[in-house]
Design a protein around this motif. Structure first.
Motif: not given
Length: 254
Positions: A219-227
């Motif tokens: 899967x490609x990460x969502x910005x909120x995963x990083x946040x």
């Protein structure tokens, strides 16, 4: 003086920067949201984010500045201090990707990436050092990239890799220098991460999705995963974590 902690987030108009702002605004933080490359689209995006957070009770200010301009980093830090009387955390997220092959890259191609990312991070961190130290629990989180760690055919970002690797080296040195003053300095290293409509793109959406097959989690990460990781590093529970480059890439760089 405002209550809670004051956080400066660069590159906050979209993507990871905006996701970090949404994550931490509800925890008593006041925010200075920065964006570069002032366009009508970016102004709308940044102001829409600010208004949403204000409607939820967060004190939020916005600023536009291009960090390849001399003095811009110091000016942004000064604005944070003028508007909120303190600065407790810096999230250095502003950046861009450049896929130019080295044989086609002019010296200015590399210089542009170094000015806009490595030198900008250095200028921001050093400008913010004294204000961050005053509170005794300052936090710096820089957003790096997998491109400084993964060198696969068809996935090269040579000048971006150099700029991001420089940020990681600076962060480790700053962690040693700033540690005795209670300031932690860490890097978050995302893998392929989904872009917002207003975000800078170096790859098409289709190419990004194809990279999911090369990622162990598929899967490609969502910005909120990083946040979520950034928010943890900004908090009190991360007080003993410093000088680290923490990957959040679904196993891409294993």
């Amino acid at each position: 003086m405002t209550g809670g902690r004051v956080t400066l987030i660069t590159g906050a108009a979209s993507g990871i920067g905006a996701a970090v702002a949404r994550r931490i605004a509800g925890t008593g933080n006041s925010l200075l949201l920065h964006a570069s490359g002032r366009t009508e689209e970016k102004v709308r995006a940044l102001e829409a984010l600010a208004e949403m957070l204000r409607s939820e009770g967060a004190p939020v200010e916005t600023v536009f500045a291009d960090f390849d301009t001399p003095g811009a980093a110091q000016s942004v830090v000064d604005i944070a201090l003028a508007r909120f009387s303190r600065l407790d955390a810096l999230v250095a997220n502003a950046g861009f990707a450049d896929r130019t092959p080295l044989r086609q890259a002019a010296p200015e191609t590399l210089s542009r990436s170094l000015r806009g990312m490595t030198e900008a991070f250095f200028a921001l961190a050093t400008a913010a050092a004294d204000p961050l130290a005053r509170g005794g629990a300052g936090r710096i989180v820089a957003i790096s990239s997998f491109v400084a760690h993964r060198f696969a055919e068809g996935e090269l970002f040579p000048v971006t890799a150099a700029a991001k690797a420089g940020i990681e080296a600076l962060a480790k040195a700053l962690a040693v220098e700033f540690g005795p003053e209670g300031v932690t300095v860490n890097c978050v290293v995302p893998g392929y991460t989904r872009k917002d409509a207003t975000g800078h793109r170096a790859m098409s959406a289709e190419a990004m999705e194809a990279m999911a097959a090369k990622t162990p989690t598929r899967r490609i990460a969502e910005p909120d995963d990083v946040a979520a990781l950034v928010a943890f590093l900004l908090g009190a529970d991360a007080r003993q974590i410093t000088g680290q480059c923490i990957h959040i890439d679904g196993g891409l760089c294993l």
